[in-house]
Scaffold this motif. Sequence first.
Motif, mmCIF file in Angstrom:
data_model
loop_
_atom_site.group_PDB
_atom_site.id
_atom_site.type_symbol
_atom_site.label_atom_id
_atom_site.label_comp_id
_atom_site.label_asym_id
_atom_site.label_seq_id
_atom_site.Cartn_x
_atom_site.Cartn_y
_atom_site.Cartn_z
ATOM 1 N N ASP A 104 0.857 -1.192 0.000
ATOM 2 C CA ASP A 104 0.000 0.000 0.000
ATOM 3 C C ASP A 104 0.898 1.248 0.000
ATOM 4 O O ASP A 104 0.611 2.237 0.655
ATOM 5 C CB ASP A 104 -0.922 -0.032 1.224
ATOM 6 C CG ASP A 104 -2.022 1.019 1.156
ATOM 7 O OD1 ASP A 104 -2.252 1.585 0.074
ATOM 8 O OD2 ASP A 104 -2.646 1.287 2.207
ATOM 9 N N HIS A 147 -2.745 -0.595 11.786
ATOM 10 C CA HIS A 147 -2.269 -1.889 11.286
ATOM 11 C C HIS A 147 -0.779 -1.790 11.014
ATOM 12 O O HIS A 147 -0.227 -0.689 10.962
ATOM 13 C CB HIS A 147 -3.001 -2.242 9.989
ATOM 14 C CG HIS A 147 -2.998 -1.106 9.008
ATOM 15 N ND1 HIS A 147 -3.985 -0.157 8.961
ATOM 16 C CD2 HIS A 147 -2.104 -0.724 8.062
ATOM 17 C CE1 HIS A 147 -3.708 0.732 8.037
ATOM 18 N NE2 HIS A 147 -2.564 0.435 7.470
ATOM 19 N N ARG A 247 0.485 12.999 11.281
ATOM 20 C CA ARG A 247 -0.859 12.831 10.737
ATOM 21 C C ARG A 247 -1.202 11.376 11.056
ATOM 22 O O ARG A 247 -0.566 10.449 10.561
ATOM 23 C CB ARG A 247 -0.833 13.113 9.240
ATOM 24 C CG ARG A 247 -2.139 12.837 8.495
ATOM 25 C CD ARG A 247 -2.087 11.479 7.834
ATOM 26 N NE ARG A 247 -3.153 11.278 6.875
ATOM 27 C CZ ARG A 247 -3.403 10.097 6.335
ATOM 28 N NH1 ARG A 247 -2.668 9.040 6.615
ATOM 29 N NH2 ARG A 247 -4.395 9.960 5.474
ATOM 30 N N ASP A 249 -2.920 8.151 10.784
ATOM 31 C CA ASP A 249 -3.604 7.500 9.668
ATOM 32 C C ASP A 249 -4.777 6.651 10.158
ATOM 33 O O ASP A 249 -4.698 6.025 11.216
ATOM 34 C CB ASP A 249 -2.566 6.580 8.997
ATOM 35 C CG ASP A 249 -3.129 5.807 7.827
ATOM 36 O OD1 ASP A 249 -3.537 6.449 6.855
ATOM 37 O OD2 ASP A 249 -3.147 4.562 7.878
ATOM 38 N N GLU A 322 -6.471 11.770 10.392
ATOM 39 C CA GLU A 322 -7.261 11.403 9.218
ATOM 40 C C GLU A 322 -8.604 10.942 9.757
ATOM 41 O O GLU A 322 -8.826 9.760 10.026
ATOM 42 C CB GLU A 322 -6.611 10.271 8.412
ATOM 43 C CG GLU A 322 -7.334 10.083 7.091
ATOM 44 C CD GLU A 322 -7.154 8.701 6.446
ATOM 45 O OE1 GLU A 322 -7.527 8.561 5.278
ATOM 46 O OE2 GLU A 322 -6.664 7.779 7.111
ATOM 47 N N HIS A 391 -3.981 12.137 -1.340
ATOM 48 C CA HIS A 391 -3.501 11.034 -2.179
ATOM 49 C C HIS A 391 -4.519 9.912 -2.341
ATOM 50 O O HIS A 391 -4.215 8.898 -2.965
ATOM 51 C CB HIS A 391 -2.196 10.488 -1.578
ATOM 52 C CG HIS A 391 -2.412 9.918 -0.207
ATOM 53 N ND1 HIS A 391 -2.574 10.707 0.905
ATOM 54 C CD2 HIS A 391 -2.541 8.645 0.232
ATOM 55 C CE1 HIS A 391 -2.780 9.942 1.960
ATOM 56 N NE2 HIS A 391 -2.760 8.680 1.574
ATOM 57 N N ASP A 392 -5.687 10.049 -1.712
ATOM 58 C CA ASP A 392 -6.717 9.006 -1.813
ATOM 59 C C ASP A 392 -7.918 9.439 -2.652
ATOM 60 O O ASP A 392 -8.862 8.662 -2.808
ATOM 61 C CB ASP A 392 -7.238 8.649 -0.408
ATOM 62 C CG ASP A 392 -6.175 7.997 0.462
ATOM 63 O OD1 ASP A 392 -5.319 7.278 -0.074
ATOM 64 O OD2 ASP A 392 -6.214 8.216 1.694
ATOM 65 N N ARG A 460 -5.966 4.609 -7.064
ATOM 66 C CA ARG A 460 -5.533 5.966 -6.722
ATOM 67 C C ARG A 460 -4.287 6.425 -7.477
ATOM 68 O O ARG A 460 -3.715 7.461 -7.162
ATOM 69 C CB ARG A 460 -5.319 6.022 -5.200
ATOM 70 C CG ARG A 460 -6.598 5.748 -4.425
ATOM 71 C CD ARG A 460 -6.354 5.420 -2.974
ATOM 72 N NE ARG A 460 -5.639 4.150 -2.819
ATOM 73 C CZ ARG A 460 -5.267 3.632 -1.644
ATOM 74 N NH1 ARG A 460 -5.531 4.277 -0.530
ATOM 75 N NH2 ARG A 460 -4.610 2.490 -1.583
HETATM 76 C C1 GLC Z 1 -5.310 5.933 4.850
HETATM 77 C C2 GLC Z 1 -4.331 6.390 3.788
HETATM 78 C C3 GLC Z 1 -4.454 5.494 2.599
HETATM 79 C C4 GLC Z 1 -4.104 4.095 3.036
HETATM 80 C C5 GLC Z 1 -4.985 3.664 4.205
HETATM 81 C C6 GLC Z 1 -4.477 2.416 4.853
HETATM 82 O O1 GLC Z 1 -6.618 6.077 4.451
HETATM 83 O O2 GLC Z 1 -4.559 7.724 3.478
HETATM 84 O O3 GLC Z 1 -3.637 5.896 1.548
HETATM 85 O O4 GLC Z 1 -4.266 3.216 1.968
HETATM 86 O O5 GLC Z 1 -5.022 4.619 5.221
HETATM 87 O O6 GLC Z 1 -3.346 2.696 5.615
#
Ligand code: GLC
Length: 608
Positions: A104, A147, A247, A249, A322, A391-392, A460
């Motif tokens: 990822d 994770h 940040r 996540d 986030e 970025h998403d 993405r």
């Molecule tokens: C957040 C990130 C994304 C990532 C996901 C899993 O949403 O912005 O890019 O794939 O977490 O870590």
Amino acid sequence: MRGQSGISLRTVAGILALVLISAASYAQTAQRAKPAVAHGASAASERDWWKNAVIYEIYPRSFQDSNGDGIGDLNGITERLDYLQQLGVDAIWLTPINPSPQVDFGYDVSDYRAIDPQYGTLADFDRLVAEANKRHIRVILDMVMNHTSDKHAWFVASRSSLTNPYRDWYVWRDGKGETATDKGAPPNNWQSTFGHAAWQWDETTRQYYYHNFYVQQPDLNWNNPKVHEAFKDILRFWLDRGVAGFRFDAISTLYEDPSLADEAEIKDKDGKPILNVFGDVRLDSSKTRNLPGVHTVMQEMRAAMDTFNPNAWPGTRVLIGETFARNAAELNQLYGSADKPEFHLPMDLQVLPAEMQTGSARLDVAQLRKNLTDAETGIGSNIPLLVFDNHDRPRLDMRYGDGVHDVDIQKALATVLLMSRGAALFYYGDEIGMKTTPPTRKEDVKDPVGLVGWPENKGRDGERTPMQWEGTAKAGFTSGDPWLPVPPSVSTINVKTEASDPNSLLGWYKALIQLKKTNPVLAQGANVMLDTDNTKVLSWMRQNKGAPVVLVSVNVTAEPQTVSLKLPCAGVCEWKLKTLAKSPGAVAPLTPERIELGPYGVFIGEAE
Ligand code: GLC
């Protein structure tokens, strides 16, 4: 368990040694983190930097490659710091740079205390921080706590046996109806955000593990106190290196409901289940999102970070989230309370939604006004952090462009972002209007979301293409083969071309940031919506006692509009307008009562 006996000499010596080592490493850190130049900023403005911050998101893989392997890296970012300083940003947020199998693209971390060799070394990182500091730019890192990678040593140990000390660091459960020979069904109907079941069978120990994201991203078990301690240590490791915050996540998915009950299916008005882009039935997320434990964890992380002195560079170490809140009331809770603070800046991702809007009125003034008003008023005296792009999400051109006025639309959106109260965050390339460029063939897809979701969800990659520094085939991004293709739009959309055009989108971003940083009313003043019945033009004022108000009008249509703003005033008053910024070619208005705006035109002025 430790006995109650007295402390031995050896222990004292050990503690002393530890104190000395930490003091030495603190001294080193302090030296490393100290900016090489004085910025003339007061302790208070260092401390409060985040309240009016402009934060720039960098996807390191795509920003600047320095070694010709086609993948951006830390030294590449360091090379581009002068550009970021000229743009005027206060901080850069780097998406994950830790070692990772890159399933990822970094959000699957296999070691939280190192740098992925693709991006550089810890020494490169220290140099980046030091060089950024010289330019008064802070560095913010991504912290992935929901994770890890399945290659992280914790998970490798966890999956090795039922009795391994790390077993309880992840979420393991028996299958439904499992027998010695049959794995049974997954424990419940929960789904991965990236499509299909969120449970993965693991043959070695014959249990399922939970993964809210990819199979290779097992969820940590936040009911285990050891996980909390491990992350507090990791935070300190980076804060000691001069990082200005994180940040956090995917914070909404930290906890799962212990009942393991199924989530309810979402039905349409005829009672039929609704499918998502992966072809799965949509669930209500009630057992896997925003559970109360998230607050306790963030209070703990905040307390750990608040031990760092906010009055010395880089100032307050900020917690950015986030955060996916459904409304302002939910968002407000993520700030915590005065005695139990949580995030400084939970992201407001709702003002300009990620979902693709369809139809002609993609930008609906009434909706935008309502969203902004909620964002402003629903969070008390907390500071909003507006985030329109990242970025998403498909970039702004794809979500809000009309193919004719894209630059003007993006100028209008930048105005909403940067002229509203609070902190603002934008994504690399927004400032030049980079276009979302998704892959056209499945075999070119890099983001696994696109592989699972093809063709409906192309993933993405489209918003992660290389930064367009100049109008050449490789965009000035690399001398090698870029990991994602450079879009054809590079010939006109690039930093070099726009830097020499005062009317460019880049010029507009710079002007807005300059205003936000230098005009005290824009820095601190309240937001008050004006002309609230207008369905074509969004207008608001920024207000600070004793200072001239700043008016902002943004035409959200493709037709010219004229607005007449009535400013509140005691007794007779005539307002004089001084233009601070306006769309190129527009007439400078003399009074708030007649402001003429071209298609998607903008006016910003001071009224006295
Ligand atoms: C957040 C990130 C994304 C990532 C996901 C899993 O949403 O912005 O890019 O794939 O977490 O870590």
